[in-house]
Motif scaffolding. Sequence first.
Motif: not given
Length: 300
Positions: A23, A71-72, A75-76, A89, A95-100
């Motif tokens: 990441i 990458q957040i 992601k799609d 991701i 998860t998106v929250n962890k990545a943030i």
Amino acid sequence: MKTAVSTVETKTWSLIYADFKEITKARLAISVVFSSIAGYFLGAIEINYISILLLSFGGYCMVGASNAFNQIIEKDLDALMDRTKNRPIPAGRITVNKAIVIAVVLTVIGIVSLYLLSPKTAMFGAISIFLYTSVYTPLKTITPLAVFVGAFPGAIPFMLGWVAATNDFGIEPGTLFMIQFFWQFPHFWALAWMLDEDYKKGGFKMLPTGKKDKGTALQIIMYTIWMLLISVVPAFGFTGRLHLSIPAAIVVFAMGLVMLVFAFKLYEKRDNKSARKLMLASVSYITLMQIVYVIDKFLQ
């Protein structure tokens, strides 16, 4: 039983570490740190190893944060491309929250580390994150000009080291910036040429003409020539304390000519094999050029 639990824990931490490297794009981040350290050695009158440590740590954090935010946001789209669908991701490992959280923490740590060097260093680091995530990343699906915009944050690391060493921005770090700025076009377009079909799955517009054609190849040649010329400008005494001896300039020029030959080969053949050779040549060039600059400084 304890051994089995220990083995599972080891594998878990190994996977977490692997995802963190993914990441933050560890290989890219390390190459950026290398450029920053090269710039530091060129600017420093006296070498301070604490400063090098802060620059390396803060630089990695800033690049890692930029890549995590990227990458957040994508992601799609990453899930649509073969090259990126297994990233943490889109693959569901982070998860998106962890990545943030990772991105924000890295941003704060990175800015603080660079601020301890100098406010200007932190400012340029913050500008780099902003341009990469808020301008370059959204533009990638809109216009090929995204590559031009992305070249600005991409060119900051080499000059950032000089600013970290001197707390000053002038002709010297400006020249380092321009070298890496023009280098990025042949490097990235060669990579985009190889990955064009995959990029199109995600809707990314990365090649200047939108096609793997002579127009794109010609622009690669033009930017390679500009990179080559600017790389030897310090040999002519126009760039303040940033100076390159004539023997070192000849070496840098010769390396640039090799890269230019690969650019012409791509224009001639217009295939992925030629693009790959140019991409690898560009990676070798930027690394060896920076090493030559640093060695030349200490030999003078």
